[in-house]
Write a protein that holds these residues in place. Structure first.
Motif, PDB file in Angstrom:
ATOM      1  N   VAL A 102     -96.929  17.387  87.337  1.00  0.00           N
ATOM      2  CA  VAL A 102     -95.888  17.052  87.390  1.00  0.00           C
ATOM      3  C   VAL A 102     -95.443  15.912  88.773  1.00  0.00           C
ATOM      4  O   VAL A 102     -94.304  15.352  89.045  1.00  0.00           O
ATOM      5  CB  VAL A 102     -95.661  18.361  87.943  1.00  0.00           C
ATOM      6  CG1 VAL A 102     -94.681  18.265  88.842  1.00  0.00           C
ATOM      7  CG2 VAL A 102     -95.400  19.302  86.998  1.00  0.00           C
ATOM      8  N   THR A 106     -92.950  13.267  88.504  1.00  0.00           N
ATOM      9  CA  THR A 106     -91.508  13.266  89.428  1.00  0.00           C
ATOM     10  C   THR A 106     -91.491  11.475  90.024  1.00  0.00           C
ATOM     11  O   THR A 106     -90.173  10.578  89.892  1.00  0.00           O
ATOM     12  CB  THR A 106     -91.489  13.655  90.175  1.00  0.00           C
ATOM     13  OG1 THR A 106     -91.690  15.458  90.236  1.00  0.00           O
ATOM     14  CG2 THR A 106     -91.108  13.549  91.357  1.00  0.00           C
ATOM     15  N   LEU A 111     -87.481  12.046  88.508  1.00  0.00           N
ATOM     16  CA  LEU A 111     -87.694  13.623  88.097  1.00  0.00           C
ATOM     17  C   LEU A 111     -86.348  13.426  89.924  1.00  0.00           C
ATOM     18  O   LEU A 111     -87.383  13.655  90.779  1.00  0.00           O
ATOM     19  CB  LEU A 111     -88.097  14.698  87.767  1.00  0.00           C
ATOM     20  CG  LEU A 111     -88.742  14.400  86.851  1.00  0.00           C
ATOM     21  CD1 LEU A 111     -90.154  15.393  86.684  1.00  0.00           C
ATOM     22  CD2 LEU A 111     -87.705  13.981  85.273  1.00  0.00           C
ATOM     23  N   ALA A 116     -88.114  18.347  87.927  1.00  0.00           N
ATOM     24  CA  ALA A 116     -89.225  18.779  88.188  1.00  0.00           C
ATOM     25  C   ALA A 116     -89.431  20.392  88.435  1.00  0.00           C
ATOM     26  O   ALA A 116     -90.603  19.830  88.315  1.00  0.00           O
ATOM     27  CB  ALA A 116     -89.741  17.734  89.536  1.00  0.00           C
ATOM     28  N   ALA A 551     -90.913  17.022  95.917  1.00  0.00           N
ATOM     29  CA  ALA A 551     -89.494  16.244  95.189  1.00  0.00           C
ATOM     30  C   ALA A 551     -88.693  15.417  96.228  1.00  0.00           C
ATOM     31  O   ALA A 551     -87.624  14.763  95.573  1.00  0.00           O
ATOM     32  CB  ALA A 551     -89.165  16.845  93.735  1.00  0.00           C
TER      33      ALA A 551
END
Length: 555
Positions: A102, A106, A111, A116, A551
């Protein structure tokens, strides 16, 4: 129609629940979306009208869902944190690997925190992540409109990646992994069941395993009831004796006489062995008796980890005489009742036999599940309140404010309350049916509220990322699952059916375990599924705030 939905959002809510669960019931091969994903899809469509649900309703629905989730999983979670380390390691593999995928996506795809977190929730097929991540987004130092947009992107990214994640984990566990290992899954599962003391068959048997029949004493005359039952390895019991016109309960020291008629109850093979040693079968006039079937929660510390065979050996004869295990439920899933099946704290064991015998054995085993359906609202109210207060606590780490939020707090509170209730007989009544409706309705209502908010931005997000998001979601399933397959098979030496069940559990995927049980031909994969499911159901929701924070920091 749009004006009606905006003026009466309750209509939109129940419309989304009804149509969404109808869509979720559609099954294509082994793939079934389920009601939560179906509700989200409908809510995203209805959200184009501008309908919204009150934020307070969304918060209450999620708090009830996450507390009930923790409460029902608490006993199994704490039972397996230390003792189920082989399977629990696979949940850690899931957490580390899915986070790596993930966060890589990202960075590469740019993202935002919402997309995310939605990708994490969808690829891990863990809907609870939506709630914990949405809470984390609400605490970002951003304008309200931007926070609402990010929360909407969580739902949209979830809906896109969930479908591909679901298909991937179902096909991986039931088809791809057996092909990689070059095994016949059905044969492996049947062999495992035989090693555990069973026959490797699945489904409802045409011949019930527990039966009762009446025989003349015949060649057993002159033996005591205890001696005769010992000959049968206690797989069948003499429950009643008709002697002339008198019918009475059998006692262990009763001496059988040639004219006696015996009511034999027990496992089918035991009753058949009794038939070979007795006289002809006869009618049961005035000899029949009612048998009880009662569920008990296993909470005796000294019995945790015992096998079904050891359980009978540990108990004194009078404690288990005439009592049989008709079924075992773990986290709502039936696990095979085989001699080598290990029992865990929180297992619901269904005992079968004479009323007095079942009550006697059940008291030695654990806590009886009340026949009523009354919920202890004192416990429920205090539990959710404690969770909200725990979630309000926080600390600043490396300049970042870290807090569990109401979702994480209610999850932790539910775990602790569920663990406490499993150890204290008669405390904190929370029937499984009541917990299930809170989980189902609470999550579906929360998901609908999120979907309505996300509706206007859904099409924009799909256009922005195109196929990149679903492809990243597929990798977020395949990489953790492949690592777990290698580690479990080569290093941990876990039996293949149980290992594949554990991989389905680390993804918290009920459709995957259903397809796997069907492909295996018996329920042996459920043994591994329940352990990783209990652990991943706690760890994955806690990742929601982590992904949002990372993120946001990267952005």
């Amino acid at each position: 129609m749009s004006a009606l939905l905006v003026q009466h959002p309750e209509i939109a809510l129940f419309l989304a629940l009804a149509i969404g669960h109808l869509i979720g019931m559609i099954k294509v091969g082994p793939i079934q979306l389920g009601g939560v994903c179906g509700t989200l899809i409908v809510a995203l469509i209805l959200g184009q009208s501008g309908v919204k649900l009150d934020p307070d309703l969304k918060a209450v629905a999620f708090a009830l869902f996450i507390f009930a989730l923790g409460f029902t999983g608490g006993p199994q979670f704490f039972a397996n944190v230390g003792k189920g380390w082989r399977y629990g390691m696979l949940s850690l593999v899931e957490v580390v690997a899915v986070m790596a995928v993930v966060m890589t996506a990202t960075v590469l795809l740019g993202l935002n925190p919402g997309a995310a977190a939605g990708m994490l929730a969808g690829s891990a097929t863990e809907s609870a992540v939506i709630g914990t991540a949405s809470e984390a987004v609400s605490r970002l130092a951003l304008p309200p409109s931007q926070i609402e947009a990010l929360q909407g992107e969580i739902a949209t990214a979830y809906s896109v990646t969930y479908l591909f994640g679901l298909i991937t984990i179902v096909l991986f566990t039931s088809q791809l992994a057996p092909a990689i290992l070059r095994i016949d899954l059905k044969k492996e599962a049947a062999d495992l069941a035989r090693r555990m003391g069973g026959e490797g068959e699945s489904g409802a048997p045409a011949l019930p395993p527990l039966v009762g029949r009446a025989f003349a004493a015949g060649a057993a005359a002159g033996e005591t009831v205890a001696a005769f039952e010992q000959r049968l390895s206690y797989d069948a019991t003499v429950e009643r004796i008709r002697r002339g016109d008198e019918v009475r309960e059998a006692a262990s020291d009763d001496l059988l006489q040639p004219s006696d008629v015996l009511l034999i109850v027990g496992r089918r093979d035991g009753v058949l062995r009794a038939a070979d040693a007795l006289g002809p079968e006869t009618v049961t006039t005035h000899l029949d008796m009612p048998l009880a079937r009662r569920p008990y929660v296993m909470n005796r510390a000294e019995l945790v980890g015992c096998t079904v065979a050891q359980l009978r050996a540990l108990a004194p004869l009078e404690a288990h005489r005439g009592v049989y295990i008709a079924g075992i439920q773990r986290l709502g899933h039936a696990i095979p009742v085989l001699p080598a099946t290990k029992l865990e704290r929180g297992d619901v064991i269904e005992l079968y036999g004479a009323e007095r015998a079942v009550a006697r054995a059940g008291d030695e085993l654990g806590r009886a599940i009340p026949a009523g359906d009354k919920t202890d609202f004192v416990m429920l109210g205090l539990g959710v309140l404690a969770g909200i207060l725990i979630g309000a606590l926080g600390a600043t780490v490396a300049g970042i404010h870290v807090t569990l939020g109401a979702g994480g707090g209610c999850l932790l509170s539910g775990l602790l309350f569920g663990w406490y209730a499993s150890r204290r007989a008669g405390s904190a009544a929370f029937p499984s049916s009541a917990a299930q409706i809170l989980k189902d309705f609470g999550l579906a209502t929360f998901i609908a509220a999120v979907g309505f908010s996300a509706g206007p931005d859904a099409i924009r997000l799909i256009k922005e990322y195109g196929l990149a998001l679903p492809l990243a979601g597929i990798l977020a399933v395949l990489i953790p699952a492949s690592l777990s397959l290698f580690i479990g098979h080569r290093l941990l030496k876990i039996e293949t059916p149980i290992l594949l069940g554990a991989i389905a559990g680390q993804q918290c995927s009920t459709p995957a375990i259903s397809a796997l049980v069907s492909a295996s031909g018996n329920s042996t994969p459920v043994v591994g599924y329940t352990v990783t499911y209990a652990i991943s159901n706690v760890l994955l929701p806690l990742l929601g705030p982590v992904v949002v924070g990372l993120a946001a920091h990267l952005g």
